[in-house]
Design a protein around this motif. Structure first.
Motif, PDB file in Angstrom:
ATOM      1  N   GLN A 193      -5.160   4.232  10.459  1.00 26.29           N
ATOM      2  CA  GLN A 193      -5.363   3.638   9.133  1.00 26.29           C
ATOM      3  C   GLN A 193      -6.023   2.287   9.322  1.00 26.29           C
ATOM      4  OE1 GLN A 193      -1.904   2.700   6.673  1.00 26.29           O
ATOM      5  NE2 GLN A 193      -3.200   2.657   4.844  1.00 26.29           N
ATOM      6  N   ASP A 226       2.991   4.424  12.601  1.00 31.55           N
ATOM      7  CA  ASP A 226       4.387   4.009  12.784  1.00 31.55           C
ATOM      8  C   ASP A 226       5.324   5.224  12.747  1.00 31.55           C
ATOM      9  OD1 ASP A 226       2.589   2.045  11.660  1.00 31.55           O
ATOM     10  OD2 ASP A 226       4.277   0.684  11.551  1.00 31.55           O
ATOM     11  N   SER A 262       3.601  -5.353  10.633  1.00 34.90           N
ATOM     12  CA  SER A 262       4.050  -5.767  11.965  1.00 34.90           C
ATOM     13  C   SER A 262       3.546  -7.187  12.208  1.00 34.90           C
ATOM     14  CB  SER A 262       3.467  -4.837  13.023  1.00 34.90           C
ATOM     15  OG  SER A 262       3.722  -3.497  12.664  1.00 34.90           O
ATOM     16  N   THR A 281      -2.030  -2.054  12.874  1.00 37.39           N
ATOM     17  CA  THR A 281      -1.950  -2.444  14.283  1.00 37.39           C
ATOM     18  C   THR A 281      -2.416  -1.301  15.187  1.00 37.39           C
ATOM     19  OG1 THR A 281       0.398  -1.941  14.113  1.00 37.39           O
ATOM     20  CG2 THR A 281      -0.220  -4.256  14.101  1.00 37.39           C
ATOM     21  N   ASP A 329       1.303   4.230   0.459  1.00 36.50           N
ATOM     22  CA  ASP A 329       0.850   5.467   1.111  1.00 36.50           C
ATOM     23  C   ASP A 329       1.619   5.659   2.414  1.00 36.50           C
ATOM     24  OD1 ASP A 329      -0.126   3.382   2.624  1.00 36.50           O
ATOM     25  OD2 ASP A 329      -2.170   4.137   2.757  1.00 36.50           O
ATOM     26  N   SER A 377       0.874  -1.165   0.000  1.00 40.87           N
ATOM     27  CA  SER A 377       0.000   0.000   0.000  1.00 40.87           C
ATOM     28  C   SER A 377       0.917   1.222   0.000  1.00 40.87           C
ATOM     29  CB  SER A 377      -0.881  -0.042   1.255  1.00 40.87           C
ATOM     30  OG  SER A 377      -1.558   1.165   1.418  1.00 40.87           O
ATOM     31  N   SER A 430       4.563  -4.391   3.359  1.00 41.98           N
ATOM     32  CA  SER A 430       3.938  -3.080   3.469  1.00 41.98           C
ATOM     33  C   SER A 430       4.085  -2.553   4.889  1.00 41.98           C
ATOM     34  CB  SER A 430       2.463  -3.226   3.070  1.00 41.98           C
ATOM     35  OG  SER A 430       1.916  -1.985   2.754  1.00 41.98           O
ATOM     36  N   GLY A 431       5.299  -2.699   5.423  1.00 43.69           N
ATOM     37  CA  GLY A 431       5.521  -2.303   6.812  1.00 43.69           C
ATOM     38  C   GLY A 431       4.678  -3.149   7.752  1.00 43.69           C
ATOM     39  N   ARG A 488      -2.620 -12.023  13.072  1.00 41.45           N
ATOM     40  CA  ARG A 488      -2.302 -12.106  11.642  1.00 41.45           C
ATOM     41  C   ARG A 488      -1.697 -13.466  11.299  1.00 41.45           C
ATOM     42  NH1 ARG A 488       0.184  -6.013  10.785  1.00 41.45           N
ATOM     43  NH2 ARG A 488      -1.838  -4.968  10.541  1.00 41.45           N
ATOM     44  N   GLU A 522       6.934   2.701   1.631  1.00 36.59           N
ATOM     45  CA  GLU A 522       6.387   2.523   0.282  1.00 36.59           C
ATOM     46  C   GLU A 522       5.590   3.751  -0.091  1.00 36.59           C
ATOM     47  OE1 GLU A 522       6.106  -0.672   1.962  1.00 36.59           O
ATOM     48  OE2 GLU A 522       4.722   0.043   3.486  1.00 36.59           O
TER      49      GLU A 522
HETATM   50  N1  ARG Z   1       2.942  -1.494  10.925  1.00 34.36           N
HETATM   51  C1  ARG Z   1       1.542  -1.270  10.840  1.00 34.36           C
HETATM   52  C2  ARG Z   1       0.823  -2.585  10.656  1.00 34.36           C
HETATM   53  O1  ARG Z   1       1.410  -3.593  10.441  1.00 34.36           O
HETATM   54  C3  ARG Z   1       1.142  -0.297   9.763  1.00 34.36           C
HETATM   55  C4  ARG Z   1       1.538  -0.648   8.375  1.00 34.36           C
HETATM   56  C5  ARG Z   1       0.892   0.257   7.359  1.00 34.36           C
HETATM   57  N2  ARG Z   1       1.463   0.101   6.073  1.00 34.36           N
HETATM   58  C6  ARG Z   1       1.109   0.815   4.978  1.00 34.36           C
HETATM   59  N3  ARG Z   1       1.756   0.602   3.889  1.00 34.36           N
HETATM   60  N4  ARG Z   1       0.174   1.708   5.037  1.00 34.36           N
HETATM   61  O2  ARG Z   1      -0.372  -2.646  10.715  1.00 34.36           O
END
Ligand code: ARG
Length: 260
Positions: free
Chosen positions: A149, A195, A101, A153, A42, A40, A98-99, A106, A47
């Motif tokens: 968002q 984050d 966690s 997490t 954003d 994602s 996508s970052g 999950r 990313e």
């Molecule tokens: N680290 C957080 C998670 O795993 C947020 C990741 C959001 N990543 C993004 N590309 N918007 O939920």
């Protein structure tokens, strides 16, 4: 007439030869297996879409390095963050990066690689905010609107805290991380839980915002794939282990997060 026919025949033959050889080159190109990685875009610096319209960031580059090591060609697929795990879980895309966690919940829908970086959830407020620390969100009778968002997490943890009556604040979920900043600046929400690295970027690019000093929670980022895809995740882990020990991942991080 005969001559004309043979010329036509030669032409057809020549054409099909050309067509054939060009077919062959296409074949060799597509011969390289494609690794589809859902993200994602954003979430700078992990990313995002750069000024030239290309996918860029730490995850995008590390995904490229992993694909190289595995002998694949990388294809980035951009989508809403909340759609990635469902898509990866059904095997629609090879990997999610996508970052993400690692969380126990999950792990019930996807398989995680080893961790490649640690991160913190932090809180962004406007400079004139009366929220001074994370504790203020948990103070008796607090009525702040917290922006998150969707499916991140930060979103899951704060929603849980509301459900468990640990806080009297409310939550407003946004599909795109980038929309959170606008919502904070226009007063639709009182703070953002996100984050640390994207928080730094958003605050640097937008006047009048700051990050609270108390951190919300520490987490580990990992790559995910479909459950049962052990073969692929062990290849990812082997690649990550090389890239972590030879400093390649650190070099990518340093490129995007300049020491402040
Ligand atoms: N680290 C957080 C998670 O795993 C947020 C990741 C959001 N990543 C993004 N590309 N918007 O939920």
């Amino acid at each position: 007439m005969k001559k004309l026919l043979s010329i036509a025949l030669i032409a057809v033959l020549a054409f099909s030869l050309v067509a054939c050889s060009s077919d062959k080159t296409e074949d060799t190109n597509t011969d390289k297996k494609v690794l589809t990685v859902a993200t994602s875009a954003d979430f700078p610096p992990y990313e995002f879409v750069d000024d030239d319209g290309n996918f860029s960031g730490i995850d995008v580059e590390v995904a490229g390095l992993i694909a190289d090591k595995m002998g694949y060609e990388l294809e980035i697929v951009n989508m809403d963050f909340n759609s990635i795990i469902p898509a990866v879980a059904t095997g629609k895309y090879d990997l999610g990066m996508s970052g993400f966690s690692i969380t126990e919940d999950r792990k019930e829908s996807v398989l995680f690689s080893d961790c490649y970086v640690t991160a913190q959830q932090v809180v962004i407020v406007t400079e004139d905010s009366d929220i001074e620390s994370v504790d203020d969100l948990y103070a008796e009778g607090a009525t702040y609107v917290v922006g998150t968002q969707l499916s991140t997490t930060g979103d899951i943890y704060f929603s849980d805290d509301i459900a468990n009556e640990l806080t009297t604040c409310s939550i407003m979920e946004y599909v795109k991380a980038t929309d959170l900043v606008q919502a904070l600046k226009t007063g639709k929400i009182d703070c953002i839980i996100i984050d640390n690295a994207p928080a730094q970027e958003f605050v640097a690019k937008n006047e009048g915002l700051k990050i609270l000093e108390t951190e919300y929670v520490t987490e580990e980022y990992a790559v995910c794939t479909k459950l049962g895809n052990d073969e692929m995740i062990s290849q990812v882990n082997a690649a990550l282990s090389d890239l972590l020990s030879d400093g390649s991942i650190q070099a990518v991080i340093d490129k995007y997060i300049s020491a402040k």
